[in-house]
Design a protein around this motif. Structure first.
Motif, short mmCIF file in Angstrom:
data_model
loop_
_atom_site.label_atom_id
_atom_site.label_comp_id
_atom_site.label_asym_id
_atom_site.label_seq_id
_atom_site.Cartn_x
_atom_site.Cartn_y
_atom_site.Cartn_z
N SER A 112 -9.18 3.98 0.35
CA SER A 112 -9.45 2.63 0.86
C SER A 112 -9.88 1.73 -0.29
O SER A 112 -10.62 2.14 -1.18
CB SER A 112 -10.53 2.67 1.94
N ILE A 113 -9.39 0.50 -0.24
CA ILE A 113 -9.79 -0.55 -1.18
C ILE A 113 -10.11 -1.78 -0.34
O ILE A 113 -9.25 -2.27 0.40
CB ILE A 113 -8.66 -0.88 -2.19
N ASN A 114 -11.33 -2.26 -0.44
CA ASN A 114 -11.78 -3.43 0.33
C ASN A 114 -11.50 -3.27 1.82
O ASN A 114 -10.95 -4.17 2.46
CB ASN A 114 -11.12 -4.71 -0.20
N ASP A 115 -11.86 -2.13 2.37
CA ASP A 115 -11.67 -1.83 3.79
C ASP A 115 -10.21 -1.87 4.24
O ASP A 115 -9.91 -2.06 5.40
CB ASP A 115 -12.50 -2.76 4.68
N ARG A 116 -9.29 -1.71 3.31
CA ARG A 116 -7.86 -1.60 3.63
C ARG A 116 -7.40 -0.22 3.19
O ARG A 116 -7.71 0.24 2.10
CB ARG A 116 -7.04 -2.67 2.91
N LEU A 117 -6.66 0.45 4.03
CA LEU A 117 -6.22 1.81 3.77
C LEU A 117 -4.91 1.78 2.99
O LEU A 117 -3.97 1.08 3.35
CB LEU A 117 -6.02 2.52 5.11
N ASN A 118 -4.87 2.54 1.90
CA ASN A 118 -3.69 2.63 1.04
C ASN A 118 -3.22 4.08 0.99
O ASN A 118 -4.04 5.00 1.07
CB ASN A 118 -4.01 2.15 -0.38
N ILE A 119 -1.93 4.24 0.82
CA ILE A 119 -1.36 5.58 0.75
C ILE A 119 -0.41 5.64 -0.45
O ILE A 119 0.32 4.69 -0.72
CB ILE A 119 -0.64 5.93 2.08
N LEU A 120 -0.47 6.75 -1.19
CA LEU A 120 0.37 6.95 -2.36
C LEU A 120 1.05 8.31 -2.22
O LEU A 120 0.38 9.31 -1.96
CB LEU A 120 -0.46 6.91 -3.64
N VAL A 121 2.36 8.33 -2.38
CA VAL A 121 3.13 9.58 -2.32
C VAL A 121 4.02 9.64 -3.54
O VAL A 121 4.77 8.71 -3.83
CB VAL A 121 3.99 9.65 -1.03
N GLU A 122 3.92 10.76 -4.28
CA GLU A 122 4.83 11.01 -5.40
C GLU A 122 5.63 12.26 -5.08
O GLU A 122 5.07 13.31 -4.79
CB GLU A 122 4.05 11.21 -6.70
N PHE A 123 6.95 12.14 -5.12
CA PHE A 123 7.83 13.26 -4.82
C PHE A 123 8.02 14.14 -6.05
O PHE A 123 7.64 13.77 -7.16
CB PHE A 123 9.18 12.75 -4.31
N LEU A 124 8.60 15.30 -5.85
CA LEU A 124 8.76 16.27 -6.94
C LEU A 124 9.60 15.73 -8.09
O LEU A 124 9.42 16.13 -9.23
CB LEU A 124 9.39 17.56 -6.40
#
Length: 145
Positions: A112-124
Motif C-alpha cells: 500500500s502507498i497512501n492508502d492505495r493498494l498496489n500489486i506487482l507481478v514479475e513473470f519468469l
C-alpha cells in the motif's frame, strides 16, 4: 587427366541462400512466439486483477498486523489473503480454501502507498506488470480473529 568431383561455387551459394532463408523464417516465427507469450502473460495478469477486484464494490482491504487482507461486506467472519508458492500466486481464505490466480511468476508483491493498494507481478521471463487496485481500504480496522 582425372577430374575430381566437387561442388561448384554456384551450388554452394544456392545452398547457403536456402539455409539463410530457412534461418530467417525460423527467427521470425520465434520472435512471434515470444510476442504471443508476452500477450498471454498480459491477459493472465488482467484476468487475475479482475478476480481480485469486485465489480460490485463489496470487497475492502485492511493491513492489520502488517498483512494485507481482503474482506467482503456481509462476510465479516472470513477474509482472504495472497500466497506466493512455487511460481504461483494463490488467494487463500481464512477458512482454508485456495484458488490459484496466476502461474509462471518469479516475483509477487502487494503493498500500500497512501492508502492505495498496489500489486506487482514479475513473470519468469522478466515481463513485469504493476497496477493500482480499485479496492477501498476499510476505515474501521476490525478483522475477525
Amino acid at each position: 587427366m582425372t577430374r575430381i568431383k566437387s561442388f561448384t561455387i554456384f551450388e554452394i551459394l544456392i545452398s547457403l541462400s536456402i539455409f539463410a532463408a530457412i534461418l530467417s523464417i525460423f527467427s521470425l516465427s520465434f520472435s512471434n512466439f515470444k510476442k504471443r507469450e508476452k500477450n498471454s502473460y498480459f491477459i493472465e495478469y488482467h484476468q487475475m486483477i479482475l478476480k481480485i477486484e469486485d465489480r460490485y464494490g463489496k470487497t475492502e482491504w485492511s493491513d492489520k498486523d502488517q498483512k494485507i487482507r481482503f474482506l467482503t461486506n456481509g462476510h465479516e467472519d472470513t477474509y482472504s489473503y495472497f500466497r506466493f508458492k512455487k511460481a504461483s500466486v494463490q488467494m487463500t481464505t481464512s477458512e482454508g480454501g485456495t484458488m490459484p490466480l496466476i502461474d509462471n511468476v518469479k516475483r509477487f508483491k502487494i503493498f500500500s502507498i497512501n492508502d492505495r493498494l498496489n500489486i506487482l507481478v514479475e513473470f519468469l521471463d522478466g515481463t513485469t506488470f504493476q497496477n493500482r487496485l480499485m479496492i477501498k481500504k476499510r476505515r474501521t480496522d476490525v478483522l475477525p480473529k
